[in-house]
Design a protein around this motif. Structure first.
Motif, PDB file in Angstrom:
ATOM      1  N   THR A  26     -42.291 -93.314  36.173  1.00  0.00           N
ATOM      2  CA  THR A  26     -41.094 -93.386  35.094  1.00  0.00           C
ATOM      3  C   THR A  26     -42.041 -92.382  34.321  1.00  0.00           C
ATOM      4  O   THR A  26     -42.282 -91.325  35.405  1.00  0.00           O
ATOM      5  N   ARG A  27     -40.781 -92.339  33.386  1.00  0.00           N
ATOM      6  CA  ARG A  27     -40.242 -90.761  32.874  1.00  0.00           C
ATOM      7  C   ARG A  27     -41.892 -90.294  32.047  1.00  0.00           C
ATOM      8  O   ARG A  27     -42.250 -89.140  32.279  1.00  0.00           O
ATOM      9  N   ALA A  28     -42.944 -91.349  31.978  1.00  0.00           N
ATOM     10  CA  ALA A  28     -44.262 -91.159  30.991  1.00  0.00           C
ATOM     11  C   ALA A  28     -44.608 -89.887  32.773  1.00  0.00           C
ATOM     12  O   ALA A  28     -45.437 -88.831  31.940  1.00  0.00           O
ATOM     13  N   HIS A  29     -44.671 -90.194  33.887  1.00  0.00           N
ATOM     14  CA  HIS A  29     -45.388 -89.120  34.576  1.00  0.00           C
ATOM     15  C   HIS A  29     -44.065 -88.059  34.904  1.00  0.00           C
ATOM     16  O   HIS A  29     -45.240 -87.017  34.645  1.00  0.00           O
ATOM     17  N   LEU A  30     -42.755 -88.036  34.725  1.00  0.00           N
ATOM     18  CA  LEU A  30     -42.304 -86.724  34.723  1.00  0.00           C
ATOM     19  C   LEU A  30     -42.667 -85.476  33.557  1.00  0.00           C
ATOM     20  O   LEU A  30     -42.468 -84.950  34.396  1.00  0.00           O
ATOM     21  N   THR A  31     -42.958 -86.406  32.805  1.00  0.00           N
ATOM     22  CA  THR A  31     -43.000 -86.070  31.347  1.00  0.00           C
ATOM     23  C   THR A  31     -44.676 -85.077  31.226  1.00  0.00           C
ATOM     24  O   THR A  31     -44.927 -84.144  31.213  1.00  0.00           O
ATOM     25  N   GLU A  32     -45.938 -85.521  32.175  1.00  0.00           N
ATOM     26  CA  GLU A  32     -46.695 -85.571  32.200  1.00  0.00           C
ATOM     27  C   GLU A  32     -46.959 -84.045  33.570  1.00  0.00           C
ATOM     28  O   GLU A  32     -47.442 -83.515  33.794  1.00  0.00           O
ATOM     29  N   ALA A  33     -45.981 -84.324  34.844  1.00  0.00           N
ATOM     30  CA  ALA A  33     -45.934 -83.369  35.741  1.00  0.00           C
ATOM     31  C   ALA A  33     -45.395 -82.365  34.530  1.00  0.00           C
ATOM     32  O   ALA A  33     -46.256 -81.046  35.016  1.00  0.00           O
ATOM     33  N   VAL A  34     -44.472 -82.267  34.170  1.00  0.00           N
ATOM     34  CA  VAL A  34     -43.552 -81.203  33.466  1.00  0.00           C
ATOM     35  C   VAL A  34     -45.359 -79.948  32.739  1.00  0.00           C
ATOM     36  O   VAL A  34     -45.427 -78.800  33.091  1.00  0.00           O
TER      37      VAL A  34
ATOM     38  N   LEU B 187     -38.324 -82.596  39.884  1.00  0.00           N
ATOM     39  CA  LEU B 187     -38.109 -83.107  40.881  1.00  0.00           C
ATOM     40  C   LEU B 187     -38.917 -83.156  41.919  1.00  0.00           C
ATOM     41  O   LEU B 187     -38.995 -84.123  42.371  1.00  0.00           O
ATOM     42  N   ASP B 188     -40.211 -82.072  41.814  1.00  0.00           N
ATOM     43  CA  ASP B 188     -40.735 -82.059  42.480  1.00  0.00           C
ATOM     44  C   ASP B 188     -41.848 -83.939  42.741  1.00  0.00           C
ATOM     45  O   ASP B 188     -42.686 -84.113  43.271  1.00  0.00           O
ATOM     46  N   ALA B 189     -42.079 -83.777  40.782  1.00  0.00           N
ATOM     47  CA  ALA B 189     -42.732 -85.404  40.790  1.00  0.00           C
ATOM     48  C   ALA B 189     -42.164 -86.644  41.087  1.00  0.00           C
ATOM     49  O   ALA B 189     -42.448 -87.601  41.785  1.00  0.00           O
ATOM     50  N   ILE B 190     -40.864 -86.624  41.905  1.00  0.00           N
ATOM     51  CA  ILE B 190     -39.731 -88.130  41.789  1.00  0.00           C
ATOM     52  C   ILE B 190     -40.197 -87.692  43.495  1.00  0.00           C
ATOM     53  O   ILE B 190     -40.471 -89.221  44.290  1.00  0.00           O
ATOM     54  N   THR B 191     -40.319 -86.496  44.120  1.00  0.00           N
ATOM     55  CA  THR B 191     -40.112 -86.602  45.093  1.00  0.00           C
ATOM     56  C   THR B 191     -41.677 -87.040  45.759  1.00  0.00           C
ATOM     57  O   THR B 191     -41.278 -88.231  46.865  1.00  0.00           O
ATOM     58  N   ASP B 192     -42.622 -86.561  44.934  1.00  0.00           N
ATOM     59  CA  ASP B 192     -44.449 -86.583  45.261  1.00  0.00           C
ATOM     60  C   ASP B 192     -44.398 -88.500  45.501  1.00  0.00           C
ATOM     61  O   ASP B 192     -45.195 -88.861  45.964  1.00  0.00           O
ATOM     62  N   ALA B 193     -43.246 -89.141  44.999  1.00  0.00           N
ATOM     63  CA  ALA B 193     -44.131 -90.598  43.973  1.00  0.00           C
ATOM     64  C   ALA B 193     -43.008 -91.242  45.428  1.00  0.00           C
ATOM     65  O   ALA B 193     -44.038 -91.966  45.791  1.00  0.00           O
ATOM     66  N   LEU B 194     -42.137 -90.531  45.990  1.00  0.00           N
ATOM     67  CA  LEU B 194     -41.763 -91.490  46.831  1.00  0.00           C
ATOM     68  C   LEU B 194     -42.368 -91.393  48.084  1.00  0.00           C
ATOM     69  O   LEU B 194     -42.919 -91.615  49.142  1.00  0.00           O
ATOM     70  N   ALA B 195     -42.695 -90.249  48.369  1.00  0.00           N
ATOM     71  CA  ALA B 195     -44.320 -89.553  49.168  1.00  0.00           C
ATOM     72  C   ALA B 195     -45.310 -90.425  49.315  1.00  0.00           C
ATOM     73  O   ALA B 195     -45.089 -90.995  50.651  1.00  0.00           O
ATOM     74  N   ASN B 196     -45.503 -90.473  48.341  1.00  0.00           N
ATOM     75  CA  ASN B 196     -46.419 -91.661  48.394  1.00  0.00           C
ATOM     76  C   ASN B 196     -46.614 -93.316  48.341  1.00  0.00           C
ATOM     77  O   ASN B 196     -47.322 -93.932  47.840  1.00  0.00           O
ATOM     78  N   GLY B 197     -45.045 -93.598  48.250  1.00  0.00           N
ATOM     79  CA  GLY B 197     -44.760 -94.193  48.563  1.00  0.00           C
ATOM     80  C   GLY B 197     -44.801 -95.680  47.829  1.00  0.00           C
ATOM     81  O   GLY B 197     -44.665 -96.431  47.347  1.00  0.00           O
ATOM     82  N   ASN B 198     -44.616 -94.680  46.486  1.00  0.00           N
ATOM     83  CA  ASN B 198     -43.819 -95.181  44.860  1.00  0.00           C
ATOM     84  C   ASN B 198     -42.519 -95.722  44.669  1.00  0.00           C
ATOM     85  O   ASN B 198     -41.977 -94.554  45.767  1.00  0.00           O
TER      86      ASN B 198
END
Lengths: 102, 119
Positions: A6-14, B30-41
């Motif tokens: 979710t958004r929270a994970h994206l925030t965490e990544a940044v 963008l990488d966080a989205i890609t990684d989540a998808l790569a991990n099956g999420n």
């Protein structure tokens, strides 16, 4: 399958990448999503290299059918958003991590 | 809009950020989205849309030029479904005319045709 991102994970990544507060990172994530949404809503193409493109397509009128009742319903012309994943994204999802396409 | 323009927008809104940082932020998202998808999420961004990956079974394809049979391996393909907010924003200018007049003729509880995105 793990938890939904979710958004929270994206925030965490940044937050992990930048030396800023979580509040600021959340604000940046929100801004990026808002900006993309605003452009898309205007009908603009959003191309993010190595990720994919968001394209707006115009669809013509066609006759649809309510699958439950079988009643024919006209589907009026409309605009739809489509996402075209880049080859790099396709490859990464299949764990070809260099992103190269054979 | 391309990625570098998005980065510029970020810099204009956050003047304290270096270009490098703005780029890092956009890439991190963008990488966080890609990684989540790569991990099956699944990735669910309320108000924007949801990303998921769909399994495709292996199949026998054909080289369209030679007609030769070629095996196509099983793979996962990324999918995106736009949020209701975006779908509505794209059609509020009258381009996609609302179905107000037809609705009354149909029985109650009929699914809105436009919100089903069949393709």
């Amino acid at each position: 399958m793990g938890e939904t991102c979710t958004r929270a994970h994206l925030t965490e990544a940044v937050y992990r990448k930048l030396g800023l507060s979580r509040t600021e990172c959340a604000s940046i994530v929100e801004f990026v999503l808002e900006e993309m949404s605003a452009r898309i809503a205007k009908g603009e193409k959003v191309k993010l290299s190595s990720f994919g493109s968001f394209l707006v397509r115009s669809k013509g009128r066609r006759i649809g059918r309510n699958p439950k009742t079988g009643v024919e319903v006209p589907i009026e012309p409309r605009r739809v958003l489509v996402f075209k994943p880049s080859n790099i994204l396709r490859a990464r999802i299949n764990h070809k991590n260099n992103g190269k396409v054979e | 809009m391309i990625k570098s323009e998005l980065v510029e927008c970020v810099m204009r809104t956050y003047p304290g950020l270096y270009q490098r940082d703005a780029e890092t932020a956009v890439d991190a998202v963008l990488d966080a989205i890609t990684d989540a998808l790569a991990n099956g999420n699944r990735v669910e961004i309320r108000g924007f849309g949801a990303f998921s990956a769909k399994e495709r079974r292996s199949r026998v394809g054909r080289n369209p030029r030679t007609g030769q049979r070629v095996p196509v391996a099983a793979k996962r393909v990324p999918m995106f479904k736009a949020s209701k907010e975006i779908r509505e924003a794209l059609n509020q200018d009258g381009l996609g005319a609302p179905r107000a007049r037809k609705t009354a003729a149909l029985s109650a509880g009929v699914l809105g045709a436009e919100s089903r995105g069949s393709e």
